[in-house]
Design an enzyme around this catalytic site. Structure first.
Site: not given
Length: 537
Positions: A181, A326, A434, A439
Site C-alpha cells: 500500500t 488488498e 461529523k 455526518w
C-alpha cells in the site's frame, strides 16, 4: 472434476499457442517498439533462464522499479513462472518507504529502468538483501552507476538459454506477486497475491458484465504497473491475446490522446486525475477516439460532469470501478442493468457516478453500530469484502489484524447500498465529517464542486470547530483563463440547491494544486495540515 492448477505459466502457454501474431506495442526512452506475442513469450522464457543464472530460487522476491513497457510485462510473467515472487515497487514512494519495503520484502534482485537508477543509487547502502541489480535499457552499454553487481537486461536475455522452458513445480496457492500500500498513514503494508488469485481475478476482468476485456481489444494500461498490478490488466490481456499498448515513461494527457488516436485503442484504465487531464486535452485538440469503447476509472470517485462529458461529447462509455491493493483489486464495476434501461438521463448519470455492482465471485456487506445497513441508498456503513482474490492478512505484519476479522476484509470505506445493490462510496471512515452529530460526505461535496464549469479539481476536508465539532472546508483548483475566475460566493450559490445548509463549506480556498499520493489520489492528511495553517487553527 479434474484437479488442474491455476498458474501464470499456463496463461502464457495459451498465448504462445493461440495468439503468436498479436502485438505488444511499447514506448520506451528511445521510441516505440513492436513485438509479437511469440517474441514476447520467447523473451519471457529467456528471462526465466536469466533469473536462474542470477541465483533466483522458488519463493525469492524479485523487485521491479519501472514504468509501463514490454520489459516490465516480461517480468510480470517470468518471475512468477520460475516460482519466485514479483514485487512491483512504487517509484513515487519516499526514500524512507522505499528502503522499508525493499528490506521488508527481502528482495534478492532488483530490475530498474535506467532513468530511475539514481533513486536506487541514493539508498543502496541501506538495502540489506539485494544481491544483484538489473538495468532495463535500450542502450547497448551499461550506464555509469554505483550499483554493483549491475547487469544489462538485454545482455542477460542474449546470453540466456534459448530453449528454456518453465518447469518449476508451482502450486496454485503459491505466492506470485507482492504489492505494498502507498502508506499515507504509517508504514506501507504488503499484500501477497497467489497464482490462483491472479488467475481468477483475470477471469473476472473478462466477464461482459464487469470490464469485458477480449482478444479483439486494444488496451492502453495508463494505471502504473507498479500500482496493484496495473489493476490486473497485463495478466488478463496477455492471457486473452489482447493487443497491449504501453505508454512508457513521462506519460502526459497529450501522449495518451496521441496513442489512443494512432493505435486505435479500445479500452484504458486509470484514476480520475488522469481522465480529467485527458478530457481537457481532447477538448482542445483533434484526436480520433471513435475506437474507444470504454474507460475504466478507479482509485477515487469520478465527478459526474466528467462522466457526462466523456459520454456526451466523445461517445465513450465510462465505467466506474472500486478496489484496493488488498483486493487484487477488482470488487465492483458500474453497469446499467437491463431492468434500468428506461432511466432518465439524470438518474442514469447518478448510477454511473456510483461504484457499482459487486463482481461475480466476490461477496460484500456493509455494517454500522446497528448491524448490516439497509439497502435504501441512505443508511451508511463500513464495507466488508471476501472472496478468492481478497487478501486475508498483510505480509509479515501483525500490526494491522483489525483489517481482517471473521473471514472478512474491513475496508475502512463508508458506503451506501441502494435497492438495486449498487455500492456508493460515501467516504473513508477517517474522512467523514461529523458536524453537530450529523455526518457530511466530503466525496459528495467534491463531486458536486467538480461539476462546476470553472472547477478543475476540488477537495473537501474537515477542520476542528468549537461549536459543531467539525466543519467542511472546500479547496479548489480553477481551470485556466479569466473566464474561470470565480468567487467563494459563486461556489456557495452553486452548491445551495444541492445540499442542506449545514452541509455547505464554511470556507472556500482557491489553491494552485491539491497534494496527491504516489498513485494520484488526493492526499487529504497533507491538505488538512495546509488548511489548518492557512486558517491559523
Amino acid at each position: 472434476m479434474m484437479d488442474t492448477q491455476l498458474t501464470l505459466d499456463s496463461m502464457i502457454k495459451r498465448t504462445e499457442q493461440y495468439f503468436p501474431k498479436k502485438e505488444v506495442i511499447s514506448r520506451t526512452h528511445s521510441g516505440v517498439q513492436k513485438f509479437t506475442y511469440s517474441e514476447i513469450v520467447g523473451r519471457m522464457k529467456r528471462l526465466g533462464s536469466a533469473l536462474e543464472s542470477l541465483g533466483v530460487n522458488k519463493g525469492d522476491r524479485v523487485g521491479t522499479f519501472a514504468w509501463n513497457h514490454h520489459r516490465h510485462l516480461e517480468a510480470y510473467f517470468a518471475i512468477p513462472s520460475v516460482g519466485a515472487v514479483l514485487h512491483t515497487i512504487n517509484i513515487r514512494l519516499s526514500k524512507e518507504h522505499l528502503i522499508y519495503i525493499i528490506n521488508h520484502a527481502e528482495d534478492k534482485v532488483l530490475f530498474i529502468d535506467e532513468d530511475l537508477l539514481p533513486l536506487i543509487e541514493s539508498i543502496k547502502d541501506d538495502l540489506e538483501t539485494v544481491q544483484a541489480f538489473v538495468v532495463m535499457t535500450d542502450n547497448e552499454t551499461l550506464p555509469q552507476s554505483s550499483l554493483s553487481p549491475l547487469y544489462s537486461y538485454e545482455e542477460l536475455l542474449k546470453n540466456a538459454e534459448s530453449s528454456y522452458e518453465f518447469t518449476t513445480e508451482i502450486d496454485e496457492n503459491d505466492p506470485a506477486g507482492l504489492c505494498y500500500t502507498s502508506g499515507t498513514t504509517g508504514k506501507p503494508k504488503g499484500v501477497l497475491y497467489t497464482h490462483r488469485g491472479i488467475y481468477l481475478h483475470s477471469m473476472a476482468l473478462a466477464f461482459k458484465d464487469t470490464v469485458g476485456l477480449s482478444e479483439s481489444d486494444v488496451i492502453l494500461p495508463v494505471v502504473p504497473m507498479f500500482h496493484a498490478n496495473a489493476w490486473g490488466m497485463p495478466f488478463v490481456s496477455t492471457w486473452l491475446g489482447t493487443t497491449q499498448v504501453f505508454p512508457g515513461p513521462g506519460m502526459t494527457p497529450k501522449l495518451i490522446a496521441e496513442m489512443i488516436d494512432e493505435y486505435k485503442v479500445t479500452f484504458s484504465a486509470g484514476v480520475p486525475t488522469i481522465w480529467l487531464g485527458l478530457l481537457q486535452e481532447l477538448e482542445k485538440g483533434k484526436y480520433d477516439t471513435s475506437n474507444v469503447r470504454a474507460l475504466l476509472c478507479g482509485g477515487s470517485a469520478a465527478p459526474k460532469g466528467m462522466i457526462q462529458a466523456f459520454e456526451s461529447k466523445f461517445g465513450i462509455s465510462f465505467l466506474h470501478g472500486y478496489g484496493m491493493t488488498e483486493t487484487s483489486p477488482l470488487v465492483t464495476v458500474t453497469r446499467i442493468k437491463s431492468t434500468m434501461e428506461n432511466l432518465s438521463d439524470d438518474d442514469r448519470l447518478e448510477v454511473l457516478s456510483k461504484q457499482g455492482l459487486v463482481v461475480p465471485g466476490i461477496e460484500i456487506k456493509a455494517i454500522n453500530e446497528n448491524g448490516e445497513i439497509k439497502p435504501d441508498g441512505v443508511d451508511m456503513g463500513e464495507l466488508l469484502i471476501r472472496g478468492p482474490w481478497i487478501a486475508d492478512s498483510y505480509y509479515k505484519d501483525d500490526r494491522n489484524t483489525e483489517a481482517f476479522q471473521d473471514g472478512w476484509l474491513h475496508t475502512g470505506d463508508v458506503v451506501t447500498l441502494d435497492e438495486e445493490g449498487i455500492v456508493k462510496i460515501v467516504d473513508r471512515t477517517k474522512d467523514l465529517i461529523k458536524s453537530g452529530g450529523e455526518w457530511i460526505s466530503s466525496v459528495d461535496l467534491e463531486n458536486a464542486l467538480m461539476a462546476h464549469e470553472s472547477v478543475f479539481e476540488a477537495c473537501v476536508v474537515a477542520v476542528p470547530d468549537v461549536k459543531w465539532q467539525e466543519r467542511p472546508i472546500a479547496c479548489i483548483v480553477l481551470k485556466e483563463g479569466p473566464e474561470h475566475q470565480i468567487s467563494k460566493e459563486d461556489v456557495l450559490e452553486f452548491l445551495k440547491p444541492q445540499f442542506a445548509k449545514w452541509w455547505l463549506p464554511d470556507e472556500v480556498l482557491f489553491i494552485d494544486e491539491i497534494p496527491k499520493t504516489s498513485v494520484g489520489k488526493f492526499l487529504k492528511s497533507k491538505l488538512r495540515e495546509d488548511v489548518e495553517k492557512e486558517l491559523a487553527l
